[in-house]
Write a protein that holds these residues in place. Structure first.
Motif, short mmCIF file in Angstrom:
data_model
loop_
_atom_site.label_atom_id
_atom_site.label_comp_id
_atom_site.label_asym_id
_atom_site.label_seq_id
_atom_site.Cartn_x
_atom_site.Cartn_y
_atom_site.Cartn_z
N PHE A 48 0.88 -1.05 -0.08
CA PHE A 48 -0.17 -0.16 -0.12
C PHE A 48 0.84 1.28 -0.27
O PHE A 48 1.07 1.84 1.11
CB PHE A 48 -0.95 0.00 1.25
CG PHE A 48 -1.68 -1.29 1.49
CD1 PHE A 48 -3.10 -1.18 0.76
CD2 PHE A 48 -1.37 -2.35 2.27
CE1 PHE A 48 -3.66 -2.35 0.98
CE2 PHE A 48 -2.14 -3.46 2.35
CZ PHE A 48 -3.48 -3.52 1.65
N THR B 169 0.38 4.48 -0.67
CA THR B 169 -0.11 5.63 -0.34
C THR B 169 -0.06 5.62 1.25
O THR B 169 0.19 6.57 1.83
CB THR B 169 -1.67 5.66 -0.72
OG1 THR B 169 -1.75 5.48 -2.16
CG2 THR B 169 -2.19 7.02 -0.35
N GLU B 170 -0.28 4.54 1.82
CA GLU B 170 -0.06 4.15 3.36
C GLU B 170 1.26 3.98 3.93
O GLU B 170 1.30 4.07 4.95
CB GLU B 170 -0.71 3.00 3.56
CG GLU B 170 -2.48 3.10 3.47
CD GLU B 170 -3.43 1.72 3.68
OE1 GLU B 170 -2.67 1.08 4.45
OE2 GLU B 170 -4.52 1.66 3.11
N ASP C 269 8.97 2.72 -4.83
CA ASP C 269 9.54 4.05 -4.46
C ASP C 269 9.46 4.37 -2.99
O ASP C 269 9.25 5.22 -2.38
CB ASP C 269 8.93 5.10 -5.24
CG ASP C 269 10.00 6.38 -5.17
OD1 ASP C 269 11.04 6.21 -4.83
OD2 ASP C 269 9.26 7.67 -5.22
N ARG C 270 9.59 3.37 -2.04
CA ARG C 270 9.67 3.39 -0.56
C ARG C 270 10.67 2.82 -0.07
O ARG C 270 11.54 1.90 -0.68
CB ARG C 270 8.32 2.86 -0.09
CG ARG C 270 7.02 3.52 -0.57
CD ARG C 270 6.90 5.05 -0.03
NE ARG C 270 5.53 5.69 -0.13
CZ ARG C 270 5.33 6.08 -1.29
NH1 ARG C 270 6.13 6.03 -2.49
NH2 ARG C 270 4.03 6.63 -1.36
N ARG D 123 -3.31 -2.33 9.74
CA ARG D 123 -2.30 -1.35 8.93
C ARG D 123 -2.63 0.27 9.53
O ARG D 123 -2.28 1.27 8.97
CB ARG D 123 -2.83 -1.18 7.40
CG ARG D 123 -2.36 -2.37 6.64
CD ARG D 123 -3.44 -3.02 5.72
NE ARG D 123 -3.80 -1.85 4.82
CZ ARG D 123 -5.09 -1.63 4.27
NH1 ARG D 123 -5.73 -3.04 4.22
NH2 ARG D 123 -5.38 -0.85 3.22
#
Lengths: 471, 471
Positions: A103, A105-106, A128-129, A184
């Motif tokens: 996720f 966005t999260e 990209d995290r 989450r």
């Protein structure tokens, strides 16, 4: 109190579980990196899903058979193997490696407990995290083990230990129930924090089967520098100054002693000190910064301020990825050099950060009283966590020092305890440090731990003898 | 099962403890901010030190008398008072307010549980550090209560909940033992994480008497902006973009609906929308950055990127401290306006961040089916934590809606549960949400919580009826 996983019990297991889950009793499951323990097992089972894990636990609980949970097998304190007592079931998470969900966005990734750390890092990078947990064994360590030991590593200063990188877990409890708290959520105050209780419990309160992990945005720019300092006190002042400059952007702050460079030479590791003269102490510093600021310039500005304040003598800012990797190789090859020299005793300790200079000085003094030894002290200064390893003088073998090993350990751990430190900063208790925990642990805490263990695992099936002595 | 704190028991207490620790049974101890509960107590005791707390707990445990721990009294879920059952001892931490020690080099502050949050913030500021916990009741909330409820607030996105801001605790356990784990260590893997178990346990497993708190370097520069977005989906995309720009430098990301501005007008709160036209949604954004970068420029660069990506329509970067405070006043006056309007029902909920747009849309639909109501939805978007409050239409009184209050709550909490969210994001369970926890909580987790409670507090003396139903 426990029964062995004998043939009768194996037949019971085989009635309920598919044949292919059973693995041969390969020695690789029963060894550990430092070779201190050899494990044993009546069966090795590698379930494919959480329901199968629960089935194994339920059957073991009914039959009073011990279970040793097994992830990457990289632990350094013997938590992943049981050398004696009734033969347990070794439950390997190697088949549960799925990334269940990502996720972006999260900033969350949901993964099964058998996933290998580098795979998790890669899954984060794909969106990209950053999943910032990083340590030497990352190519084989698995998430379940990393959480169960609350692993540390080089980025704790900025991103926290494994515990801080986990939002929720799914776990099988000792009675075979599945605890489905794979949340989450960033904020969730509904009841006791059983997530953090299972994290770091080293498999003695249940088996973590999946986790929702916290990702972070990748810093817009990163920079790395080597700075020489005259002593640990200067290193600490540099740490504070760095914090002031970087506003939480410091991801690593590692201290190395000149001994490391001597050891590289002695053990033919082709790493040379990049400074003209080998400094007494070196700090390896890494930062990750927002857009709009060049990390090199930020490091140069820090260097100038530190120079002016008399905290550093010399420094190099990495100008390329190759140079950055070369700096890190210095830090990461220290354990290799240490293994080649052969330590009398190794210690994974932490003390309050401001006590580090006193600890290093006093530790050196007390050990010197034993005769000629060498200390190689390095580690995560920003976390107050040192790997404080004791070696024979050059040219002598550690076997000659077998007689003083316990004494060395005791001197170091006593000093750590006097300074309100911890004799297990990031490796855990496992089976190696059960006695240390009993000696140095807070008695009220130990009583409460035992009460919880008995309440949650009344038959003592979960990882018997790890963390707490088995009855 | 418990006995009341009657005269006989009071005499026992008075034999062992100094007279001046006993406080009059003032009503202020037995009220709570929302006026839902009225507490009762057989005695109110305010110990001066941890030994005295331990003595009270020991005596209560022997006599099977309940204890309600009392910190700032600001809790919103009735955790700090017991409306019925045998009269308990109310144990107030108001006299234990000392800052025991400050360690700027370590970024640590050791404080007693009765210290008020603003005093702790000030003590950190004195040594040029930041204690980032910040919330509306900070002028009266005390550290012991903030930890016991794992308080959240506006800076969680960057710095975490109260739990993440605590390194170690000292606590009195239900048997009267003092657990001395007031460690200042960043890494300490010696045994179960009982710190995090007591944090958030709302006084049901023991009483936190002191804490070692994590400080942070103060960012070199800070900036604040108001940005208008067309909907929550755009707000989420803006959150991700902001993360990418600021590399963890985002300290607050708050969402407000135009309803807030309508309520300000309706309730004569002199806050006007700074945009020509009141936007549907506004994001209040705060950043703290390293040296070498101007926060205003960083926010302008973000704004330009966001504009180009079609995520924002308009925006204002605060140009002065006065303007910054005016932006925050908007956010902080929302609860005042809400109280003046009078809600039918308020909800402190969280859902996975990416589900927020769906939650807002679906929640609105389901509630609309009940008839004309108004929702004011605002909160900590970066944490997935919304305060989702339901109001009567303009000109009507909430008393008319008493009949549907339970239905409203049920609709909202059911939806939260369907979306894997939490019906208590940051306020805790207290006594208000015991039923919700039973309904929505994971059964295996609840069983384990009960087993732990029974093991640690076999007579059930600690905050009876909070979190878990009393027997």
């Amino acid at each position: 109190m426990l029964n062995p996983a004998d043939d009768t019990f194996l037949n019971t297991l085989k009635e309920k579980l598919p044949e292919h889950l059973f693995r041969p009793l390969a020695p690789s499951y029963l060894e550990e990196p430092r070779g201190r323990y050899v494990g044993q097992a009546g069966a090795i089972i590698a379930p494919e899903n959480t329901d199968q894990v629960a089935e194994v636990v339920r059957l073991c609980n009914e039959a009073r058979v011990g279970i040793v949970p097994y992830a990457g097998g990289t632990g350094l304190v013997g938590g992943q193997l049981q050398p004696d007592g009734p033969a347990p079931v070794l439950l390997s998470l190697e088949r549960m490696t799925a990334v269940r969900d990502v996720f972006p966005t999260e900033n969350v990734l949901v993964v099964e407990a058998g996933a290998i750390l580098t795979d998790v890092q890669a899954a984060a990078e794909e969106v990209d995290r950053l999943f910032p947990l990083s340590l030497a064994s990352e190519g084989s360590a698995r998430i379940g083990g990393l959480l169960s030991t609350n692993a540390g590593g080089v980025n704790v200063l900025r991103y926290g230990n494994a515990r801080e990188l986990c939002l929720g877990i799914e776990a099988v409890l000792p009675n075979g129930e599945i605890m489905n708290t794979l949340t989450r959520l960033r904020k969730d105050n509904t009841g006791y924090d059983l997530r953090d209780l299972l994290i770091g419990a080293e498999g003695t309160l249940g088996i973590i089967t999946a986790a929702a992990l916290k990702l972070h945005p990748r810093p817009a720019g990163e920079g790395t520098a080597l700075l020489t300092v005259k002593d640990p006190t200067a290193a600490l002042a540099l740490l504070a100054l760095t914090g002031k400059h970087m506003a939480g952007g410091v991801s690593a702050f590692e201290l190395m002693h000149r001994r490391a460079f001597e050891f590289f030479e002695e053990t033919d590791i082709p790493i040379t000190c990049p400074f003209d003269e080998t400094p007494e102490w070196v700090v390896l510093l890494e930062i990750g910064l927002p857009k709009g600021i060049d990390p090199q310039s930020a490091l140069e500005a820090l260097f100038e301020d530190a120079l002016e304040a008399g905290l550093v003598d010399d420094g190099i800012v990495a100008q390329s990825e190759a140079q950055r990797l070369a700096f890190w190789a210095m830090r990461e090859e220290i354990p290799t050099a240490n293994r080649r020299i052969g330590s009398i005793s190794s210690h994974d300790i932490s003390v309050p950060i401001s006590s580090i200079p006193d600890f290093i000085e006093e530790g050196g003094k007390r050990l010197a009283a034993l005769g000629p030894i060498r200390v190689n002290c390095f580690g995560h200064l920003g976390d107050g966590n040192l790997h404080y390893n004791v070696f024979p003088p050059e040219g002598r073998d550690r076997a000659e020092f077998d007689g003083i090993r316990d004494q060395v350990k005791r001197i170091v751990h006593d000093l750590v305890h006097e300074m309100s430190g911890s004799c297990s900063a990031e490796h855990g208790i496992g089976r190696l440090k059960v006695g240390d925990l009993e000696r140095y642990g807070d008695p009220a805490k130990l009583n409460m731990m035992r009460a919880i263990k008995t309440a949650v695992d009344p038959h003592g099936i979960m990882n018997p003898g790890a963390v707490l002595r088995a009855d």
